[in-house]
Design a protein around this motif. Structure first.
Motif: not given
Length: 237
Positions: A28, A177-182, A201
């Motif tokens: 993440g 950002r989507e990949k980090a959320k996954e 982050n």
């Protein structure tokens, strides 16, 4: 988790470019890896993706060692170099299918993922053209699509925004950002500190082959900008 454990590298015996580097990049994380030219950034990145050798230590992804099990390790990563070199005698779709073959994607997976990302980057209608006819920005989009279609655990992105137009830049930030959320790991190197500050982050700053900063972006910059921190720690003596 991506782990660099006591990683060192020397090209000439006794002269270390990287000396005892230890880093942990979590699921993440969008992890910025920054420093001046010639301090070991690209050297480290190339070791992470298996191009450079390792003199001492090890690099692991989800406890899989790049030294002990390089094939399994590399099957879990995607690498976008700062200067991608493509097979220009192929068409865009031939190149993407070549990548899909390398990572053993099924026909259904590749068809779905190629269409999704090619449409996102507005390259779908150009995939039957030779790569040699592509502009620099189109080539950059193709390399990014190739990185995303097999959905790896780790994305190593070295200056990925170079050559992209504003819309493609916006799309890439959204996807990151989507990949980090996954729960994917984004290892991101750039000289554009404003982008790193807003997108990432966590931050690591390297100087003379050693880490001088490694931690949460908000805690490190506090009420300053990343550019100010960088100038204080790296440029100003």
């Amino acid at each position: 988790m991506l782990q660099l454990k006591n990683y060192s590298l020397e090209y000439i015996e006794g002269k270390r470019v990287i000396n005892n580097l230890n880093m942990n990049v979590r699921e993440g994380d969008i992890y910025a890896f920054v420093g001046r030219n010639g301090v070991g950034k690209t050297t480290t990145i190339k070791s992470i993706v298996g191009i450079n050798h390792i003199t001492e230590g090890d690099i692991l992804l989800d406890k899989v060692s790049i030294l002990k099990d390089p094939i399994k390790y590399k099957s879990m990563i995607a690498y976008v170099p700062d200067n991608p070199i493509l097979y220009e005698h192929l068409t865009g779709i031939q190149y993407l299918n070549f990548i899909a073959d390398m990572f053993e994607l099924t026909y259904k997976e590749r068809e779905k993922n190629i269409k999704y990302y090619a449409e996102k980057f507005e390259l779908y209608n150009d995939l039957n053209d030779l790569i040699s006819s592509y502009s620099h920005g189109m080539k950059q989009k193709l390399v990014l699509i190739a990185a995303f279609i097999h959905n790896p655990k780790l994305y190593v992105l070295d200056e990925p925004f170079v050559g992209l137009d504003p819309k493609a830049t916006f799309v890439l930030k959204e996807i990151i950002r989507e990949k980090a959320k996954e729960g994917k790991i984004i290892f991101f190197s750039t000289h554009v500190l404003d982008v790193a500050e807003k997108l990432c982050n966590r931050i690591a700053i390297i100087k003379d082959g050693k880490l001088i900063v490694d931690g949460d972006m908000d805690r490190i910059i506090e009420d300053k900008s990343l550019e100010e921190i960088f100038m204080e720690l790296v440029v100003d003596e």
